[in-house]
Design a protein around this motif. Structure first.
Motif, PDB file in Angstrom:
ATOM      1  N   PHE A  56       0.810  -1.219   0.000  1.00 31.89           N
ATOM      2  CA  PHE A  56       0.000   0.000   0.000  1.00 31.89           C
ATOM      3  C   PHE A  56       0.844   1.271   0.000  1.00 31.89           C
ATOM      4  O   PHE A  56       0.337   2.356   0.245  1.00 31.89           O
ATOM      5  CB  PHE A  56      -0.951   0.017   1.193  1.00 31.89           C
ATOM      6  CG  PHE A  56      -2.003  -1.056   1.129  1.00 31.89           C
ATOM      7  CD1 PHE A  56      -2.575  -1.403  -0.090  1.00 31.89           C
ATOM      8  CD2 PHE A  56      -2.425  -1.710   2.266  1.00 31.89           C
ATOM      9  CE1 PHE A  56      -3.549  -2.403  -0.161  1.00 31.89           C
ATOM     10  CE2 PHE A  56      -3.399  -2.702   2.209  1.00 31.89           C
ATOM     11  CZ  PHE A  56      -3.953  -3.047   0.990  1.00 31.89           C
ATOM     12  N   ALA A  87      -0.349   4.372  -1.438  1.00 28.43           N
ATOM     13  CA  ALA A  87      -1.073   4.009  -2.648  1.00 28.43           C
ATOM     14  C   ALA A  87      -2.544   4.359  -2.464  1.00 28.43           C
ATOM     15  O   ALA A  87      -3.073   4.300  -1.344  1.00 28.43           O
ATOM     16  CB  ALA A  87      -0.911   2.521  -2.919  1.00 28.43           C
ATOM     17  N   ALA A  89      -6.142   3.248  -3.679  1.00 21.09           N
ATOM     18  CA  ALA A  89      -6.772   2.143  -4.392  1.00 21.09           C
ATOM     19  C   ALA A  89      -8.050   1.720  -3.683  1.00 21.09           C
ATOM     20  O   ALA A  89      -8.303   2.090  -2.540  1.00 21.09           O
ATOM     21  CB  ALA A  89      -5.816   0.962  -4.481  1.00 21.09           C
ATOM     22  N   GLY A  90      -8.858   0.940  -4.375  1.00 16.31           N
ATOM     23  CA  GLY A  90     -10.090   0.413  -3.788  1.00 16.31           C
ATOM     24  C   GLY A  90     -10.870  -0.285  -4.874  1.00 16.31           C
ATOM     25  O   GLY A  90     -10.297  -0.697  -5.878  1.00 16.31           O
ATOM     26  N   GLY A  91     -12.163  -0.373  -4.662  1.00 22.75           N
ATOM     27  CA  GLY A  91     -12.996  -0.999  -5.688  1.00 22.75           C
ATOM     28  C   GLY A  91     -14.059  -1.880  -5.085  1.00 22.75           C
ATOM     29  O   GLY A  91     -14.129  -2.052  -3.873  1.00 22.75           O
ATOM     30  N   VAL A  92     -14.894  -2.441  -5.950  1.00 25.57           N
ATOM     31  CA  VAL A  92     -16.032  -3.216  -5.486  1.00 25.57           C
ATOM     32  C   VAL A  92     -15.628  -4.640  -5.132  1.00 25.57           C
ATOM     33  O   VAL A  92     -16.292  -5.300  -4.350  1.00 25.57           O
ATOM     34  CB  VAL A  92     -17.123  -3.296  -6.582  1.00 25.57           C
ATOM     35  CG1 VAL A  92     -18.466  -3.596  -5.972  1.00 25.57           C
ATOM     36  CG2 VAL A  92     -17.184  -2.033  -7.386  1.00 25.57           C
ATOM     37  N   ALA A  93     -14.546  -5.114  -5.757  1.00 25.43           N
ATOM     38  CA  ALA A  93     -14.180  -6.531  -5.593  1.00 25.43           C
ATOM     39  C   ALA A  93     -13.699  -6.821  -4.182  1.00 25.43           C
ATOM     40  O   ALA A  93     -13.197  -5.945  -3.513  1.00 25.43           O
ATOM     41  CB  ALA A  93     -13.123  -6.900  -6.600  1.00 25.43           C
TER      42      ALA A  93
ATOM     43  N   SER B  95     -17.200   0.385  -0.753  1.00 31.52           N
ATOM     44  CA  SER B  95     -17.194  -1.074  -0.617  1.00 31.52           C
ATOM     45  C   SER B  95     -16.231  -1.461   0.505  1.00 31.52           C
ATOM     46  O   SER B  95     -15.411  -0.644   0.940  1.00 31.52           O
ATOM     47  CB  SER B  95     -16.714  -1.689  -1.926  1.00 31.52           C
ATOM     48  OG  SER B  95     -15.336  -1.389  -2.099  1.00 31.52           O
ATOM     49  N   THR B  97     -13.612  -3.127   0.223  1.00 29.65           N
ATOM     50  CA  THR B  97     -12.249  -2.894  -0.287  1.00 29.65           C
ATOM     51  C   THR B  97     -11.872  -1.422  -0.151  1.00 29.65           C
ATOM     52  O   THR B  97     -10.760  -1.076   0.225  1.00 29.65           O
ATOM     53  CB  THR B  97     -12.155  -3.302  -1.775  1.00 29.65           C
ATOM     54  OG1 THR B  97     -12.728  -4.590  -1.927  1.00 29.65           O
ATOM     55  CG2 THR B  97     -10.717  -3.331  -2.244  1.00 29.65           C
ATOM     56  N   ASP B  98     -12.839  -0.542  -0.478  1.00 34.88           N
ATOM     57  CA  ASP B  98     -12.568   0.895  -0.351  1.00 34.88           C
ATOM     58  C   ASP B  98     -12.202   1.245   1.091  1.00 34.88           C
ATOM     59  O   ASP B  98     -11.288   2.022   1.347  1.00 34.88           O
ATOM     60  CB  ASP B  98     -13.809   1.720  -0.746  1.00 34.88           C
ATOM     61  CG  ASP B  98     -14.152   1.597  -2.218  1.00 34.88           C
ATOM     62  OD1 ASP B  98     -13.237   1.333  -3.029  1.00 34.88           O
ATOM     63  OD2 ASP B  98     -15.338   1.772  -2.551  1.00 34.88           O
ATOM     64  N   GLN B 101      -8.761  -0.011   2.294  1.00 34.38           N
ATOM     65  CA  GLN B 101      -7.586   0.630   1.705  1.00 34.38           C
ATOM     66  C   GLN B 101      -7.603   2.140   1.867  1.00 34.38           C
ATOM     67  O   GLN B 101      -6.785   2.841   1.252  1.00 34.38           O
ATOM     68  CB  GLN B 101      -7.483   0.258   0.223  1.00 34.38           C
ATOM     69  CG  GLN B 101      -7.345  -1.251   0.067  1.00 34.38           C
ATOM     70  CD  GLN B 101      -6.831  -1.662  -1.294  1.00 34.38           C
ATOM     71  OE1 GLN B 101      -6.296  -0.865  -2.038  1.00 34.38           O
ATOM     72  NE2 GLN B 101      -6.984  -2.930  -1.610  1.00 34.38           N
TER      73      GLN B 101
END
Lengths: 93, 141
Positions: A56, A87, A89-93, B95, B97-98, B101
């Protein structure tokens, strides 16, 4: 002359509030270990327990991301600037 | 509260639409952030960035774009104060993940949902894993 290390806002609390620190030249790994030794609060944020660059964290020598160079073996010389940025970053996954 | 000048708001939404079918992302700069959750921030500058993950389900701000944006903000007396990214098929809500992180409690995490015909934009602070929605005000100029 030394290596100027730019510390991101989120890590300054571990560096006495400073935004730039000096380090001895060597490799990126050498510089990160110097930081971790002097500022133990940063240690786990920069390197994993196995001594790898934390996923990260982005580390740059001047304009270049060390992941696209020789990672922790990338050379850092007097007058270089080593920048650390978390870093994003993220996302739905 | 997050205040967005009209041009910044439109630039963000346009960048998210341009990024389809992948998630799009970018950074926001403004006055250096306050740790006070209640103090309003105006995001005066938007940096559209490449999504290094090139995915419809993940985003990662391209590391070189991140360095360039950080330097440009500093040279203009600003600081990076947040990040925006699109959710292409889900609501404008962070989410897991969001949240996992999200590195900075002082940052504004902006979600742009493109699920419906009209883009929906919401902003959050993420503090120690807790998601706090904040008001967004779009300014006329």
């Amino acid at each position: 002359m030394a290596v100027a290390v730019r510390i991101p806002t989120v890590l300054r609390v571990h560096a006495g509030g400073r935004s730039t620190l000096d380090a001895e030249p060597g490799t990126v790994g050498d510089v990160l270990r110097q930081l971790s030794d002097h500022y133990p609060g940063m240690a786990g944020q920069l390197l994993t327990q196995e001594g790898e660059l934390h996923r990260f964290v982005n580390v740059y020598v001047n304009d270049d991301d060390v992941r696209y160079m020789e990672r922790l073996d990338t050379k850092v010389s007097d007058g270089d600037v080593l920048s650390i940025l978390p870093a994003v970053a993220g996302g739905v996954a | 509260m997050l205040r967005l000048p009209g041009p910044v708001y439109r630039q963000m939404v346009a960048h998210c639409i341009d990024g389809l079918p992948d998630e799009a992302c970018g950074l926001l700069a403004g006055e250096p952030p306050s740790s006070q959750l209640s103090s309003p921030t105006t995001a005066t500058k938007c940096y559209p960035t490449a999504n290094a993950a090139r995915s419809a389900r993940l985003y990662e701000v391209d590391s070189r774009d991140l360095l360039r944006a950080d330097r440009d903000a500093e040279q203009n007396g600003l600081a990076l104060v947040g990040v925006f990214h699109s959710h292409t098929h889900t609501a404008a809500y962070p989410s897991p993940t969001d949240v996992a992180q999200a590195p900075d409690p002082a940052w504004h995490y902006v979600l742009v949902s493109l699920r419906d015909a009209e883009a929906v934009l919401r902003s959050y602070r993420i503090v120690e894993g807790n998601i706090l929605e904040e008001p967004v005000v779009v300014l006329d100029h």
